[in-house]
Design a protein around this motif. Sequence first.
Motif, PDB file in Angstrom:
ATOM      1  N   ALA A   1      73.018  35.602 -61.490  1.00 25.52           N
ATOM      2  CA  ALA A   1      71.567  35.231 -61.852  1.00 25.52           C
ATOM      3  C   ALA A   1      71.015  36.147 -62.927  1.00 25.52           C
ATOM      4  CB  ALA A   1      70.852  35.558 -60.548  1.00 25.52           C
ATOM      5  N   ALA A   2      71.755  37.085 -63.203  1.00 23.33           N
ATOM      6  CA  ALA A   2      71.558  38.127 -64.267  1.00 23.33           C
ATOM      7  C   ALA A   2      71.864  37.381 -65.673  1.00 23.33           C
ATOM      8  CB  ALA A   2      72.143  39.381 -63.983  1.00 23.33           C
TER       9      ALA A   2
ATOM     10  N   VAL B   1      68.464  27.956 -67.680  1.00 21.41           N
ATOM     11  CA  VAL B   1      68.231  28.592 -66.186  1.00 21.41           C
ATOM     12  C   VAL B   1      67.416  29.601 -66.091  1.00 21.41           C
ATOM     13  CG1 VAL B   1      70.529  29.634 -66.202  1.00 21.41           C
ATOM     14  CG2 VAL B   1      69.516  28.945 -64.093  1.00 21.41           C
ATOM     15  N   THR B   2      66.654  29.832 -65.005  1.00 20.36           N
ATOM     16  CA  THR B   2      65.760  30.954 -64.859  1.00 20.36           C
ATOM     17  C   THR B   2      66.768  32.416 -64.453  1.00 20.36           C
ATOM     18  OG1 THR B   2      65.323  30.602 -62.690  1.00 20.36           O
ATOM     19  CG2 THR B   2      63.598  30.039 -64.372  1.00 20.36           C
ATOM     20  N   LEU B   3      66.651  33.648 -64.949  1.00 23.79           N
ATOM     21  CA  LEU B   3      67.316  34.694 -64.384  1.00 23.79           C
ATOM     22  C   LEU B   3      66.734  35.424 -63.536  1.00 23.79           C
ATOM     23  CD1 LEU B   3      68.674  35.154 -68.264  1.00 23.79           C
ATOM     24  CD2 LEU B   3      69.873  34.111 -66.496  1.00 23.79           C
ATOM     25  N   ALA B   4      67.510  36.242 -62.981  1.00 24.45           N
ATOM     26  CA  ALA B   4      67.117  37.765 -62.540  1.00 24.45           C
ATOM     27  C   ALA B   4      67.242  38.774 -63.410  1.00 24.45           C
ATOM     28  CB  ALA B   4      67.499  37.959 -61.200  1.00 24.45           C
TER      29      ALA B   4
ATOM     30  N   LYS C   1      67.805  31.581 -69.883  1.00 22.76           N
ATOM     31  CA  LYS C   1      68.779  31.634 -70.540  1.00 22.76           C
ATOM     32  C   LYS C   1      69.196  30.240 -70.883  1.00 22.76           C
ATOM     33  CE  LYS C   1      73.719  32.499 -71.114  1.00 22.76           C
ATOM     34  NZ  LYS C   1      75.002  32.799 -70.459  1.00 22.76           N
TER      35      LYS C   1
ATOM     36  N   LYS D   1      70.665  39.791 -76.066  1.00 23.73           N
ATOM     37  CA  LYS D   1      71.156  40.773 -75.051  1.00 23.73           C
ATOM     38  C   LYS D   1      72.700  40.930 -75.455  1.00 23.73           C
ATOM     39  CE  LYS D   1      71.842  41.595 -70.091  1.00 23.73           C
ATOM     40  NZ  LYS D   1      71.860  40.848 -69.035  1.00 23.73           N
ATOM     41  N   THR D   2      72.918  42.255 -75.847  1.00 20.10           N
ATOM     42  CA  THR D   2      74.354  42.603 -76.156  1.00 20.10           C
ATOM     43  C   THR D   2      75.396  42.658 -74.945  1.00 20.10           C
ATOM     44  OG1 THR D   2      74.205  44.921 -76.115  1.00 20.10           O
ATOM     45  CG2 THR D   2      73.219  43.939 -78.252  1.00 20.10           C
ATOM     46  N   LYS D   3      76.639  42.969 -75.170  1.00 18.95           N
ATOM     47  CA  LYS D   3      77.625  43.116 -74.254  1.00 18.95           C
ATOM     48  C   LYS D   3      77.412  44.390 -73.626  1.00 18.95           C
ATOM     49  CE  LYS D   3      81.455  44.815 -77.086  1.00 18.95           C
ATOM     50  NZ  LYS D   3      82.809  44.693 -77.520  1.00 18.95           N
ATOM     51  N   ASN D   4      76.725  45.368 -74.172  1.00 13.96           N
ATOM     52  CA  ASN D   4      76.291  46.739 -73.511  1.00 13.96           C
ATOM     53  C   ASN D   4      74.991  46.606 -72.963  1.00 13.96           C
ATOM     54  OD1 ASN D   4      78.500  47.749 -74.500  1.00 13.96           O
ATOM     55  ND2 ASN D   4      77.605  48.185 -76.451  1.00 13.96           N
ATOM     56  N   ASP D   5      74.410  45.427 -72.761  1.00 17.95           N
ATOM     57  CA  ASP D   5      72.956  45.301 -72.121  1.00 17.95           C
ATOM     58  C   ASP D   5      71.887  45.783 -72.904  1.00 17.95           C
ATOM     59  OD1 ASP D   5      74.164  43.681 -69.996  1.00 17.95           O
ATOM     60  OD2 ASP D   5      74.473  45.220 -68.611  1.00 17.95           O
TER      61      ASP D   5
ATOM     62  N   LEU E   1      71.385  27.148 -71.651  1.00 18.77           N
ATOM     63  CA  LEU E   1      72.581  26.803 -70.950  1.00 18.77           C
ATOM     64  C   LEU E   1      73.365  25.931 -72.087  1.00 18.77           C
ATOM     65  CD1 LEU E   1      72.226  26.227 -67.319  1.00 18.77           C
ATOM     66  CD2 LEU E   1      73.145  28.313 -68.468  1.00 18.77           C
TER      67      LEU E   1
ATOM     68  N   LYS F   1      81.820  40.341 -65.551  1.00 21.93           N
ATOM     69  CA  LYS F   1      80.743  41.248 -65.133  1.00 21.93           C
ATOM     70  C   LYS F   1      80.180  40.734 -63.516  1.00 21.93           C
ATOM     71  CE  LYS F   1      79.168  43.123 -69.353  1.00 21.93           C
ATOM     72  NZ  LYS F   1      78.128  43.114 -70.180  1.00 21.93           N
TER      73      LYS F   1
ATOM     74  N   PHE G   1      77.247  31.886 -58.888  1.00 19.88           N
ATOM     75  CA  PHE G   1      76.186  32.071 -60.013  1.00 19.88           C
ATOM     76  C   PHE G   1      75.643  33.310 -60.179  1.00 19.88           C
ATOM     77  CE2 PHE G   1      71.437  32.031 -60.612  1.00 19.88           C
ATOM     78  CZ  PHE G   1      71.446  31.435 -62.025  1.00 19.88           C
TER      79      PHE G   1
ATOM     80  N   HIS H   1      74.191  37.085 -76.424  1.00 15.61           N
ATOM     81  CA  HIS H   1      73.731  35.933 -75.969  1.00 15.61           C
ATOM     82  C   HIS H   1      72.205  35.920 -75.836  1.00 15.61           C
ATOM     83  CE1 HIS H   1      73.952  37.569 -71.821  1.00 15.61           C
ATOM     84  NE2 HIS H   1      72.994  36.873 -71.641  1.00 15.61           N
TER      85      HIS H   1
ATOM     86  N   VAL I   1      64.733  32.244 -58.956  1.00 14.19           N
ATOM     87  CA  VAL I   1      65.979  32.245 -59.753  1.00 14.19           C
ATOM     88  C   VAL I   1      66.774  31.335 -59.664  1.00 14.19           C
ATOM     89  CG1 VAL I   1      67.557  34.136 -60.658  1.00 14.19           C
ATOM     90  CG2 VAL I   1      65.643  34.821 -59.909  1.00 14.19           C
ATOM     91  N   GLY I   2      67.454  31.209 -60.780  1.00 15.10           N
ATOM     92  CA  GLY I   2      68.601  29.972 -60.687  1.00 15.10           C
ATOM     93  C   GLY I   2      67.972  28.617 -60.903  1.00 15.10           C
TER      94      GLY I   2
ATOM     95  N   ASN J   1      73.352  40.438 -58.182  1.00 18.16           N
ATOM     96  CA  ASN J   1      72.722  39.201 -58.478  1.00 18.16           C
ATOM     97  C   ASN J   1      73.631  38.049 -58.527  1.00 18.16           C
ATOM     98  OD1 ASN J   1      70.183  39.894 -59.020  1.00 18.16           O
ATOM     99  ND2 ASN J   1      70.898  41.022 -60.892  1.00 18.16           N
TER     100      ASN J   1
END
Lengths: 349, 83
Positions: free
Chosen positions: B18-19, A242-245, A228, A272-276, A230, B76, B16, A207, A322-323, B6
């Motif tokens: 956040a990550a 939305v803002t991310l941490a 990210k 960003k892959t599923k393996n981060d 939405l 996750k 939520f 994603h 964040v959020g 997060n």
Amino acid sequence: MSNPRYTIGVSGLNAIDSPGPGLAVIKALRDAESFDVRIIGLAYESMEPGLYMHDLVDKSYLVPYPSAGQDVLLKRLQYIHSVEKPNMLVPNFDAELFNYIKLQKTLEKDLGIKTFLPSEKQFNERHKSNLYAFGLKHGIKVPAVRMANTMIEATNMASQLGYPVVVKGKFYDARIASTPEQVMQYFSKISAQWGTPVLIQEFISGHEVNVCGIGNGKGETIGAVPMKKLYVTEKGKAWSGVTLADEKLLEICKNLVESTSWRGPFELEFMKTKNDEYYLLEINPRFPAWCYLSVGAGQNQVEALVKLAMGEDIKPFDNYEVGKMFIRYSNDMIVNLEEFESISTLGEL
Amino acid sequence: MKLKSNVAVSDSGFVFNAATGDSYSINPIGQFIFNLIKNGATEEEVIKHILKKYSVDRPTAEKDLYDFKKILESYKLIDTTNE
């Protein structure tokens, strides 16, 4: 003591379904606490909605298309300067940036107009076609990419990379192709619109996460806010986000700014892959259309950009909320024909 | 079983992450379990709380908790690396 008042020219007033960043930049400028502003809108077409938003834009001028070249642009800016005496310009289109980068010294020396832009080297290095080499140089993962000038080359390259692949125009447009037939179809469509070469890129599943930020040109990140998407429009533009941490993403971003000594605003687009794992897809050398989210999250990066351009020594933002979300909306403005007439015939409003 | 740092849950059961920016709604039972995990309860303690609050037999509670845990893992939301 009262705030200084700056006259600032801003482009990208096309608040359409694939919006330019201009209005978000102007909203951020109007929210600035350390200065007041008079906004000069710089538009390419008389239908750009920002031209008619008088609560945001004080005066507007049409400017020549980037393809007209630097001399024509400079003449127009000299005229605008004779009337408005702008302190600074914030160009917001990829296609116009090259001309402004080339003119930045002349603008400051001859007209006293400040900018805060990436260098020509930084601008060129991050081009889509150079991005893979850029990633290798700066230790960032970038999807493998090949340049195809013919349809045969495109299908051969897609076979080498393995399906699916992403077929991309050199400036715009990207399609996911799962078969040679789709590669040929998209190559044909994209090359007709954007020319060759067409990029054939490795497909990375995951994603998308983006960062809006600003570098001070000395290796320091002044601000960075990850987001990210939405909700995405048919054109792939964020309608909500939305803002991310995301500490790892911010670390990658800070390392990139440090190793390139990036100067000015930027938007980094990552998968960003599923393996981060993070794969850099694109670097836009300007604020994104969603940059007002950064203001909402506590970082007025546009205000910081102006202060940097004015030679102020500013400290980096150390956090953000964040959020925090943004949701875009459409609106029908009622416009008097006289205004349309003025911008269409006189090039001013 | 530990919530990722997060991840936040509101009183209305809105979760939520956040990550990742992902959000979810959970029902009251899910929220009950989520809060127990948040407060550091072990799986055995979660099951005991469920058995005390709801009329359900232990095998069913264990199975449902296992399913719920797998869903949280797939999204996750929990960290199971130390288990």
